[in-house]
Design an enzyme around this catalytic site. Structure first.
Site, PDB file in Angstrom:
ATOM      1  N   PHE B 113       0.757  -1.123   0.092  1.00 55.29           N
ATOM      2  CA  PHE B 113       0.058   0.115   0.045  1.00 55.29           C
ATOM      3  C   PHE B 113       0.799   1.242  -0.264  1.00 55.29           C
ATOM      4  O   PHE B 113       1.769   1.477   0.719  1.00 55.29           O
ATOM      5  CB  PHE B 113      -1.004   0.000   1.037  1.00 55.29           C
ATOM      6  CG  PHE B 113      -2.055   1.061   0.972  1.00 55.29           C
ATOM      7  CD1 PHE B 113      -2.895   0.881   0.234  1.00 55.29           C
ATOM      8  CD2 PHE B 113      -2.076   2.369   2.089  1.00 55.29           C
ATOM      9  CE1 PHE B 113      -3.940   1.949   0.110  1.00 55.29           C
ATOM     10  CE2 PHE B 113      -2.826   3.064   1.755  1.00 55.29           C
ATOM     11  CZ  PHE B 113      -3.805   2.972   0.977  1.00 55.29           C
ATOM     12  N   ASP B 184       2.381  -5.831   7.122  1.00 59.66           N
ATOM     13  CA  ASP B 184       1.257  -5.217   6.935  1.00 59.66           C
ATOM     14  C   ASP B 184      -0.133  -6.351   6.752  1.00 59.66           C
ATOM     15  O   ASP B 184      -0.067  -6.864   5.599  1.00 59.66           O
ATOM     16  CB  ASP B 184       1.058  -4.140   6.032  1.00 59.66           C
ATOM     17  CG  ASP B 184      -0.154  -3.052   5.914  1.00 59.66           C
ATOM     18  OD1 ASP B 184      -0.992  -3.726   6.535  1.00 59.66           O
ATOM     19  OD2 ASP B 184       0.149  -2.186   5.446  1.00 59.66           O
ATOM     20  N   TYR B 209     -10.474  -1.240  10.173  1.00 59.20           N
ATOM     21  CA  TYR B 209     -11.803  -0.888   9.838  1.00 59.20           C
ATOM     22  C   TYR B 209     -12.239  -1.578   8.685  1.00 59.20           C
ATOM     23  O   TYR B 209     -13.229  -1.270   8.062  1.00 59.20           O
ATOM     24  CB  TYR B 209     -11.697   0.669   9.427  1.00 59.20           C
ATOM     25  CG  TYR B 209     -10.358   1.152   8.967  1.00 59.20           C
ATOM     26  CD1 TYR B 209     -10.195   0.997   7.515  1.00 59.20           C
ATOM     27  CD2 TYR B 209      -9.472   1.896   9.511  1.00 59.20           C
ATOM     28  CE1 TYR B 209      -9.005   1.343   6.786  1.00 59.20           C
ATOM     29  CE2 TYR B 209      -8.245   2.394   9.062  1.00 59.20           C
ATOM     30  CZ  TYR B 209      -8.070   2.153   7.676  1.00 59.20           C
ATOM     31  OH  TYR B 209      -7.088   2.296   7.098  1.00 59.20           O
ATOM     32  N   ARG B 356     -13.088  -3.508  -7.590  1.00 58.42           N
ATOM     33  CA  ARG B 356     -12.569  -4.216  -6.554  1.00 58.42           C
ATOM     34  C   ARG B 356     -13.913  -4.637  -5.713  1.00 58.42           C
ATOM     35  O   ARG B 356     -14.781  -3.879  -5.602  1.00 58.42           O
ATOM     36  CB  ARG B 356     -11.688  -3.452  -5.629  1.00 58.42           C
ATOM     37  CG  ARG B 356     -10.583  -3.964  -5.393  1.00 58.42           C
ATOM     38  CD  ARG B 356      -9.626  -3.184  -4.256  1.00 58.42           C
ATOM     39  NE  ARG B 356     -10.179  -2.323  -3.236  1.00 58.42           N
ATOM     40  CZ  ARG B 356      -9.578  -1.828  -2.399  1.00 58.42           C
ATOM     41  NH1 ARG B 356      -8.407  -2.344  -2.139  1.00 58.42           N
ATOM     42  NH2 ARG B 356     -10.100  -0.795  -1.465  1.00 58.42           N
TER      43      ARG B 356
END
Lengths: 397, 397
Positions: B113, B184, B209, B356
């Site tokens: 990311f 990660d 989240y 996505r």
């Protein structure tokens, strides 16, 4: 004219409690409860991922930053919300040091909140470049500013004593010596008039769970003076500080101005509570808040000194030289505070011997002050603090 | 046997919505709404500052860290919550680099990311010590691990394609080459079985989240392997990582183990929501979640390929080699996704051309998948995406 009975009606204060700890955690604004309930159900629940655009979540850090900015003399577009105060200290200090690359001294004082000093120590360890944190006594700061200082890093209001630094004078002296300034406004924002632009402050940071009533662990803020904002390198260069986060480039390009001080995904629950809490400041004149705060503090000092001779004043006597809190010192301070809390007078304790009381005109009045002194007097006169259970220290003091 | 109809009943999903974006923001757990309402009224409102002790706010980062730890193969006392994922990346990487002081290379890939890469770039800028971020293609990572690499920093599941790295194999190879690892888990935690201890991972970080449904901007987590935890220097050395925060020492002394990775005052609203959200995982077997996730993804791929030939699969075809999401590629992907959202099928778009879809068995079933494909098929077959309004890009994509 600020109507303090109106502002008081905006907060929930439990029956039988006199809350003199708004300098640590402000009470619940009724509007925050409503706002968070709406966020949960209508926005997170109803909009789901679309909340980022449709409920304006993504722009909250800037929009709320502007609201906080109005309370601290910061122009629009110079304040942004996010993270914790400690993280914001790190960001500000890291950027500040790079503005003065030929100097190695960070000057601070022993009245700074320890976390600010710890973050500086951590940063120095990473830089590995010979920087030094010089900690002097608060009254020595002015004379310690010299041409070796890279950054003057201070908290305007001392968390223990309430002593107030002269931000404008010290910033001026720092600039004259070629240093830049980082001001921590944790105990200033919402407590007294702050004029960052007028003082020429370079960087400022603060939390919002004290006098701004944003709730436990509410997001922090950072201010960067406009003439620095486009020049500073963000050490914590997260995607939301990128010029174009949603292009997902592999290389960081800092956003314009204060945007580059954003880091990761913003904490929307905390921001929503804070946003509603800030409504309490609409129509409030900060100079009137300040005048009333000094009046309440002076009354408290006078009454306590008259009736509780065992307590020694730990704050400046001159109202103009302190923030919105009063500390009294006593070696049994911890137990005394527990006895007060048991009777509904909530303040707090700061090691080694300070009992601390915050006076927040938005919801505290003269009657509260007098009643708190009555209870304190009773506790001191009758040694009601002298029981073993009040000496057992809790995790958080 | 995991009862997915029970877990589905724990979430609020709006009428008419098929939510395939839980890989970006999980939906509202009903328990989180109740928990946050109770926090606001009874804890913040009723307990005020006493909430830090009496409602256990101060220990939430560790207590909830242990709950997350169970889902990622981390022993008790090795995970702590706080800050954002970007901040946690910085912490992990800064500590990791100091464990290998004689090497300068941070190896990562173009599927990481971007914020992780940006944080590395920011850290390198501060260190000023010749470190280099080397970014290779995901399939080149294995061969790029050599004796020059200090830290291997990867996201296990690629945010664009869902491609899954072999954490155990790459960690083993990194260790054999004398490097340490930072993983990660943003798209792994709650999506598939993770075994940090079994893989020998050194550091891991993640957000909560997405598949953990903690709410917008929910707090992040960090894991430090037990054999490192007492040895690492925290670069972000905040007061709550201090050995004794409430003694207010002027000098930082790191807390024991994972505690030193705490920084500032924890975000209690976000932690409370997350705590309640994690209740959904009680009685859930992650291997069954994984099996069902692969089944749903496979079904989606098969149906879309059969009915929408203009869409090209952008994810690994082999279910064992991807996370819990599927991407399809199309140069008009942005507009196609807007058309889907307008019809109640919520996924998202990642530049330049990926649409996505996340598949989360806790609340998504086969019927949802088939219905989503029906709508996608209609949109593609009738070019319903081909209207100007669907091409107007929003701030957040």
């Amino acid at each position: 004219m600020t109507d303090f009975s109106r502002t008081r009606s905006l907060f929930y204060l439990p029956e039988g409690v006199i809350y003199l700890d708004g300098n640590s955690l402000g009470p619940l604004p009724l509007a925050a409860r409503e706002r968070v309930a709406r966020l949960m159900t209508d926005e997170w629940g109803g909009l789901l991922i679309k909340g980022w655009n449709k409920a304006g979540w993504m722009t909250m850090p800037r929009r709320i930053g502007d609201r906080v900015g109005k309370l601290i003399g910061a122009a629009e577009g110079t304040v942004v919300m996010g993270d914790t105060l400690s993280i914001k200290v790190y960001q500000a200090l890291a950027s500040a040091l790079e503005l003065v690359p030929d100097r190695k001294i960070i000057l601070s004082d022993s009245g700074n909140f320890p976390s600010d000093l710890y973050m500086a120590q951590g940063l120095i360890g990473s830089l590995g470049n010979g920087h030094e944190l010089r900690i002097v006594e608060p009254e020595e700061v002015e004379t310690a500013i010299d041409a070796t200082v890279a950054v003057l890093m201070l908290t305007e209001v001392d968390y223990r004593t309430g002593r107030l630094h002269d931000m404008k004078a010290l910033t001026g002296k720092a600039h004259a010596a070629g240093a830049v300034t980082v001001w921590d406004l944790a105990h200033s924002a919402g407590a007294l008039p702050v004029d960052l632009a007028g003082a020429g402050a370079d960087f400022a940071v603060g939390c919002t769970y004290k006098y701004l009533n944003g709730g436990p662990g509410a997001p922090a803020f950072i201010y960067v003076a406009p003439h620095h904002a486009d020049n500073v390198r963000p050490a914590l260069s997260g995607w939301l500080g990128h010029q174009a986060p949603f292009t997902f480039d592999l290389g960081y390009r800092p956003g314009g101005g204060i945007d580059r001080m954003r880091v990761g995904t913003p904490p929307i629950l905390g921001l929503a509570a804070l946003d509603a809490a800030l409504d309490a400041w609409e129509g409030v004149d900060m100079t009137e808040v300040r005048r009333q705060s000094i009046r309440l503090c002076d009354l408290f000092v006078a009454e306590v000194e008259k009736r509780c001779p065992a307590l020694r004043l730990g704050s400046p006597r001159d109202g103009g030289k302190r923030g919105s809190q009063i500390s009294f010192l006593h070696e049994e301070g911890y137990a005394i505070m527990q006895a007060l809390i048991a009777r509904g007078v909530i303040g707090d304790f700061r090691a080694p011997d300070a009992i601390r009381f915050g006076f927040t005109p938005l919801y505290i009045g003269e009657r509260d002050v007098l009643k708190a002194v009555d209870i304190l007097d009773d506790i001191m006169a009758n040694r009601l603090w002298d029981v073993p259970e009040y000496r057992q220290r809790a995790l958080v003091t």
